[in-house]
Design an enzyme around this catalytic site. Structure first.
Site, PDB file in Angstrom:
ATOM      1  N   GLU A 167       1.695 -14.085   4.884  1.00  0.00           N
ATOM      2  CA  GLU A 167       2.242 -12.711   5.010  1.00  0.00           C
ATOM      3  C   GLU A 167       2.428 -12.072   3.640  1.00  0.00           C
ATOM      4  OE1 GLU A 167       4.909 -11.846   8.153  1.00  0.00           O
ATOM      5  OE2 GLU A 167       3.886 -13.213   9.510  1.00  0.00           O
TER       6      GLU A 167
HETATM    7  N1  CAA Z   1       3.093   1.364   3.635  1.00  0.00           N
HETATM    8  C1  CAA Z   1       2.279   2.433   3.869  1.00  0.00           C
HETATM    9  N2  CAA Z   1       1.142   2.640   3.156  1.00  0.00           N
HETATM   10  C2  CAA Z   1       0.842   1.758   2.196  1.00  0.00           C
HETATM   11  C3  CAA Z   1       1.649   0.644   1.908  1.00  0.00           C
HETATM   12  C4  CAA Z   1       2.826   0.467   2.662  1.00  0.00           C
HETATM   13  N3  CAA Z   1       3.640  -0.551   2.448  1.00  0.00           N
HETATM   14  N4  CAA Z   1       1.086  -0.058   0.901  1.00  0.00           N
HETATM   15  C5  CAA Z   1      -0.029   0.589   0.567  1.00  0.00           C
HETATM   16  N5  CAA Z   1      -0.181   1.694   1.349  1.00  0.00           N
HETATM   17  C6  CAA Z   1      -1.241   2.696   1.289  1.00  0.00           C
HETATM   18  C7  CAA Z   1      -1.177   3.394  -0.066  1.00  0.00           C
HETATM   19  O1  CAA Z   1      -0.294   4.480  -0.039  1.00  0.00           O
HETATM   20  C8  CAA Z   1      -2.616   3.810  -0.290  1.00  0.00           C
HETATM   21  O2  CAA Z   1      -2.877   5.001   0.408  1.00  0.00           O
HETATM   22  P1  CAA Z   1      -2.930   6.411  -0.409  1.00  0.00           P
HETATM   23  O3  CAA Z   1      -4.103   6.282  -1.320  1.00  0.00           O
HETATM   24  O4  CAA Z   1      -3.081   7.415   0.673  1.00  0.00           O
HETATM   25  O5  CAA Z   1      -1.634   6.503  -1.145  1.00  0.00           O
HETATM   26  C9  CAA Z   1      -3.408   2.703   0.399  1.00  0.00           C
HETATM   27  O6  CAA Z   1      -2.513   2.068   1.328  1.00  0.00           O
HETATM   28  C10 CAA Z   1      -3.907   1.669  -0.591  1.00  0.00           C
HETATM   29  O7  CAA Z   1      -2.802   1.209  -1.333  1.00  0.00           O
HETATM   30  P2  CAA Z   1      -2.978   0.263  -2.601  1.00  0.00           P
HETATM   31  O8  CAA Z   1      -3.996   0.885  -3.523  1.00  0.00           O
HETATM   32  O9  CAA Z   1      -1.650  -0.066  -3.141  1.00  0.00           O
HETATM   33  O10 CAA Z   1      -3.639  -1.031  -1.917  1.00  0.00           O
HETATM   34  P3  CAA Z   1      -4.215  -2.329  -2.563  1.00  0.00           P
HETATM   35  O11 CAA Z   1      -5.589  -2.541  -2.071  1.00  0.00           O
HETATM   36  O12 CAA Z   1      -3.970  -2.342  -4.034  1.00  0.00           O
HETATM   37  O13 CAA Z   1      -3.325  -3.475  -1.861  1.00  0.00           O
HETATM   38  C11 CAA Z   1      -1.432  -4.913  -1.560  1.00  0.00           C
HETATM   39  C12 CAA Z   1      -1.949  -3.506  -1.900  1.00  0.00           C
HETATM   40  C13 CAA Z   1       0.078  -4.749  -1.430  1.00  0.00           C
HETATM   41  C14 CAA Z   1      -1.769  -5.918  -2.626  1.00  0.00           C
HETATM   42  C15 CAA Z   1      -2.024  -5.340  -0.191  1.00  0.00           C
HETATM   43  O14 CAA Z   1      -3.408  -5.617  -0.294  1.00  0.00           O
HETATM   44  C16 CAA Z   1      -1.347  -6.570   0.380  1.00  0.00           C
HETATM   45  O15 CAA Z   1      -0.274  -6.462   0.970  1.00  0.00           O
HETATM   46  N6  CAA Z   1      -1.971  -7.755   0.241  1.00  0.00           N
HETATM   47  C17 CAA Z   1      -1.470  -8.968   0.875  1.00  0.00           C
HETATM   48  C18 CAA Z   1      -2.013  -9.091   2.265  1.00  0.00           C
HETATM   49  C19 CAA Z   1      -1.169  -9.935   3.134  1.00  0.00           C
HETATM   50  O16 CAA Z   1       0.057  -9.880   3.105  1.00  0.00           O
HETATM   51  N7  CAA Z   1      -1.833 -10.713   3.979  1.00  0.00           N
HETATM   52  C20 CAA Z   1      -1.150 -11.534   4.923  1.00  0.00           C
HETATM   53  C21 CAA Z   1      -1.840 -11.440   6.249  1.00  0.00           C
HETATM   54  S1  CAA Z   1      -0.821 -11.700   7.621  1.00  0.00           S
HETATM   55  C22 CAA Z   1      -0.770 -13.325   7.843  1.00  0.00           C
HETATM   56  O17 CAA Z   1      -0.528 -14.051   6.940  1.00  0.00           O
HETATM   57  C23 CAA Z   1      -1.159 -13.669   9.258  1.00  0.00           C
HETATM   58  C24 CAA Z   1      -0.527 -14.758   9.928  1.00  0.00           C
HETATM   59  O18 CAA Z   1      -0.799 -14.948  11.100  1.00  0.00           O
HETATM   60  C25 CAA Z   1       0.454 -15.650   9.265  1.00  0.00           C
END
Ligand code: CAA
Length: 378
Positions: free
Chosen positions: A361
């Protein structure tokens, strides 16, 4: 923390504890060894409605606050964190629908949950872990349908879910704004579970690939609009992370409970080892960290319950609680000495179980990016 919990939930905490003592805690030792998914145990938990605690009241759910649900989930995690993960991952699978779905989509999904169904959230792909936007799963519109192709991995409940929320690219040229979110029900031709992971910990949860091969779904299974999938996924994870902190606090609490029980029993130098101040200080440090983690989880969930911003607080709760779950589990082993290193005793499992909470996550490194973005700005 009892003062934060409703009267109804306080009664439920005891019910959940009794259920876990009778049906989960001891049984999971063997399932941890074999890696078998304990179907009957989950059927009993589903009968109790534990998988449906997060269903909102307006769709037929129990009407508990998130802080109430956390008190119950922590009890499940104290017994077995794989069990708590299965329950919580089902709630994770519900979130994209509750965030981006229409009233009709929400009611349909909640009905499935209330009838005993589990959910799964499918974002991660072999080439898209921390970089969640790098997924290559595609959804192509064909008349009144979408056709999905791709492979998701590390999906909790992958082989046992009744519905899946899946991200897929609908327009590659738009980057993250070309990602959409889809709702797919079990039994849809073209959707299948792939390889099951043989995991180090939380072995009572099911983790598989989810494979999409020309999987045709009605166009109305799109959640939100085309291109809103990444945002819905991020909002889903924002909410979900505090829950991972909650389970981590439960693992840490189990470590404390086991360390105290053993420290009272184990005689060295003619007295129970717990009489030594060195060990008492260790237990006090374990308690400080666990209590702080629990408070952070409750804080993040209270903000959610009140409709206030919570992204940073949820990331902090997940990050801190999972880090201390590792530390406290390790310290619990230290209290047990050589016996703690043996599979015969319960504490080595806690260390194996807690590791994943620093990874999934969003790894704790990603949490730090989220926290830094919140305080510094993107
Ligand atoms: N809420 C709303 N919008 C959001 C947001 C949030 N928290 N975070 C980013 N966004 C939006 C941004 O506003 C942006 O849009 P705009 O251009 O319109 O402003 C767009 O999304 C892209 O944002 P970023 O450029 O910040 O995105 P990024 O590619 O750099 O990634 C990151 C950001 C936080 C690193 C994200 O990739 C991330 O959370 N990575 C980790 C993924 C993760 O947690 N995976 C776990 C999977 S679930 C799991 O584990 C399953 C299971 O079954 C256990």
């Amino acid at each position: 923390m009892g003062y934060l919990i409703s009267e109804e939930a306080q009664d439920l905490v005891q019910d959940v504890k009794n259920f876990c003592d009778n049906e989960v805690k001891e049984q999971c030792k063997e399932f941890d060894r074999t890696g078998e998914w304990p179907k009957e145990m989950y059927e009993k938990a589903i009968e109790q409605g534990y998988h449906a605690l997060e269903v909102p009241e307006e769709y037929g759910g129990p009407g508990l606050s998130r802080v109430d649900v956390a008190a119950l989930l922590e009890q499940m995690a104290i017994a077995d964190s794989g069990f708590a993960t299965t329950i919580s991952a089902s709630g994770l699978g519900m979130k994209p629908v509750l965030i981006g779905g229409t009233e009709e989509q929400k009611q349909r999904m909640c009905d499935i949950v209330l009838e005993g169904g589990l959910g799964a959230f499918c974002l991660t792909e072999p080439g898209a872990g921390s970089d969640a936007s790098a997924g290559v799963t595609k959804a192509v519109r064909d008349g009144d349908e979408y056709v999905l192709n791709g492979r998701k991995c590390f999906i909790t409940n992958g082989a046992v879910a009744d519905f899946y929320c899946i991200t897929a690219m609908t327009d590659k040229s738009k980057g993250v704004k070309g990602i959409s979110m889809f709702y797919v029900e079990k039994g849809t031709p073209g959707l299948s579970a792939g390889q099951e992971e043989d995991k180090m910990g939380i072995r009572t949860s099911n983790t598989t690939d989810v494979v999409l091969e020309d999987c045709r779904i009605p166009a109305e299974n799109l959640l939100g609009a085309e291109g809103e999938g990444f945002k819905i996924a991020m909002q889903t994870l924002d909410q979900a992370r505090a829950w991972m902190g909650c389970i981590s606090a439960g693992i840490a609490q189990r470590g404390i409970d086991e360390a105290i029980a053993y420290g009272k029993e184990r005689i060295q130098f003619g007295k129970p080892v717990i009489k030594n101040q060195g060990l008492q200080f260790k237990i006090a440090d374990m308690e400080i960290k666990t209590e702080v983690a629990r408070q952070m989880v409750a804080h993040a969930l209270t903000l959610m319950d009140k409709g206030l911003p919570f992204t940073k607080e949820s990331a902090i709760a997940k990050c801190y609680a999972s880090d201390i779950a590792m530390e406290v589990s390790s310290e619990a082993i230290q209290v047990f000495g050589g016996y703690g290193f043996s599979r015969e005793y319960p504490v080595e499992k806690l260390l194996r179980d807690s590791k994943i909470f620093q990874i999934f996550e969003g790894s704790n490194e990603i949490q730090r990016i989220v926290i830094a973005n919140s305080v510094i700005g993107r």
